[in-house]
Design a protein around this motif. Structure first.
Motif, short mmCIF file in Angstrom:
data_model
loop_
_atom_site.label_atom_id
_atom_site.label_comp_id
_atom_site.label_asym_id
_atom_site.label_seq_id
_atom_site.Cartn_x
_atom_site.Cartn_y
_atom_site.Cartn_z
N ALA A 94 0.82 -1.28 -0.09
CA ALA A 94 0.10 -0.01 0.00
C ALA A 94 0.84 1.28 -0.08
O ALA A 94 0.64 2.18 -0.68
CB ALA A 94 -0.91 0.06 1.11
N ALA A 95 2.16 1.21 0.66
CA ALA A 95 2.87 2.21 0.73
C ALA A 95 3.53 2.76 -0.66
O ALA A 95 3.60 3.63 -1.13
CB ALA A 95 4.00 2.18 1.77
N VAL A 96 3.97 1.63 -1.31
CA VAL A 96 4.66 1.71 -2.71
C VAL A 96 3.61 2.26 -3.62
O VAL A 96 3.78 3.32 -4.32
CB VAL A 96 5.10 0.28 -2.99
CG1 VAL A 96 5.71 0.42 -4.37
CG2 VAL A 96 5.97 -0.08 -2.10
N HIS A 97 2.28 1.70 -3.53
CA HIS A 97 1.13 2.12 -4.37
C HIS A 97 0.93 3.83 -4.21
O HIS A 97 0.71 4.55 -5.19
CB HIS A 97 -0.05 1.23 -4.30
CG HIS A 97 0.22 0.02 -4.55
ND1 HIS A 97 -0.77 -1.02 -3.97
CD2 HIS A 97 1.04 -0.50 -5.28
CE1 HIS A 97 -0.48 -2.17 -4.50
NE2 HIS A 97 0.71 -2.18 -5.41
N ALA A 98 1.07 4.00 -3.02
CA ALA A 98 0.64 5.53 -2.60
C ALA A 98 1.81 6.48 -3.03
O ALA A 98 1.42 7.60 -3.42
CB ALA A 98 0.16 5.53 -1.17
N HIS A 99 2.96 6.23 -2.90
CA HIS A 99 4.10 7.11 -2.60
C HIS A 99 5.27 7.00 -3.69
O HIS A 99 5.90 7.71 -3.91
CB HIS A 99 4.71 7.25 -1.34
CG HIS A 99 3.44 7.45 -0.22
ND1 HIS A 99 3.06 8.62 -0.27
CD2 HIS A 99 3.19 6.67 0.77
CE1 HIS A 99 2.10 8.46 0.80
NE2 HIS A 99 2.09 7.38 1.39
N ALA A 100 5.53 5.72 -4.20
CA ALA A 100 6.89 5.42 -4.98
C ALA A 100 6.77 6.21 -6.25
O ALA A 100 7.89 6.89 -6.68
CB ALA A 100 6.88 3.82 -5.28
N VAL A 101 5.65 6.22 -6.92
CA VAL A 101 5.71 7.01 -8.45
C VAL A 101 5.91 8.52 -8.00
O VAL A 101 6.92 9.27 -8.75
CB VAL A 101 4.91 6.64 -9.33
CG1 VAL A 101 4.83 7.45 -10.58
CG2 VAL A 101 4.63 5.15 -9.73
N ALA A 102 4.99 8.84 -7.08
CA ALA A 102 5.37 10.56 -7.04
C ALA A 102 6.54 10.84 -6.54
O ALA A 102 7.33 11.91 -6.60
CB ALA A 102 4.33 10.76 -5.92
#
Length: 260
Positions: free
Chosen positions: A122-130
């Motif tokens: 969930a953390a990767v989905h929420a923040h990685a690309v940004a």
């Protein structure tokens, strides 16, 4: 004996200073129903984050939209249950990934970025690309530091980045990974930087920028610290205890909006 000149602050004031569960009150011999329900909900969110399915296709597509060349890999953990019971398997690539990455190896690679699910997809989905999108222009400033490879790794522990970086011939690897969910932040992302990555590196040999989430470090703040550590790490040829984070605060930028 207490000093009467020092005013006492009520315990309830602490609730404005910390997300920790303090001054909850009580109902009989137990906590109030609202506090119990809040705890149960946060606990469920943390469990869901640990077991969330890692959406690698979406992540790969979003990263490629930033102009990056992305490769997928996975650890030796065959499923989530295996991953949670055998942390050692999450630190080693499976045979197919070793072969695939070896074909992408480069003699000149300053920086590789590994994005792994860790303990919170969930953390990767929420923040990685940004976070990567904020990081790219900072790395391009001055002496341009190019990201030679981006690898999206499933079933990953932090140390998996060491093996990936070594195979790719990277001078440094930055591993973005979901941190262990807490009751106040089930979607916290961490960044681990390791100079001269290779299997067997210890935590003392890497730097960490942690708590990237809505109530923690913003994407701007985290990208600024990571970019500083990357440049200094490459210049000094060291990370970990040999590299202290002296980046300070990011400069104010006109038009910069803190991500929600």
């Amino acid at each position: 004996m207490s000093d009467p000149a020092v005013p006492r602050r009520p315990t309830l004031d602490l609730r404005s200073l910390t997300p920790a569960r303090v001054a909850l009150g009580r109902s009989g011999a137990s906590v109030p129903t609202r506090a119990l329900l809040d705890f149960t909900l946060d606990h469920a969110r943390a469990r869901d984050a640990v077991h969330a399915v890692f959406d690698t296709p979406r992540l790969v597509a979003d990263l490629r939209a930033l102009g990056l060349i992305v490769t997928e890999a996975r650890s030796q953990a065959v499923d989530r249950r295996d991953y949670l019971r055998r942390p050692d398997l999450g630190r080693q690539l499976d045979a197919g990934s070793v072969e695939l990455l070896a074909r992408h190896a480069s003699e000149l690679c300053q920086l590789a970025v590994v994005i792994g699910d860790g303990l919170s997809a969930a953390a990767v989905h929420a923040h990685a690309v940004a976070l990567v999108s904020h990081l790219l222009p900072l790395l391009a400033e001055g002496d341009d530091v190019a990201i030679g490879h981006v690898v999206v790794a499933s079933g990953a522990r932090v140390a998996l980045g060491d093996e990936i970086g070594a195979i790719l011939g990277a001078r440094m690897v930055v591993t973005l990974i979901g941190e262990r969910p807490g009751l106040s932040a089930p979607d916290s992302l961490g960044a681990y930087l390791t100079f001269a990555p290779k299997p067997g590196r210890t935590d003392a040999e890497r730097n960490c920028v942690s708590n990237v989430h809505k109530a923690g470090l913003s994407h701007d703040e985290a990208a600024f610290k990571i970019a500083w550590l990357v440049r200094e790490g490459l210049a000094r040829e060291a990370t970990g205890v040999a590299l202290k984070d002296e980046s300070g605060d990011p400069p104010a930028r006109i038009g910069t909006i803190r991500p929600e």
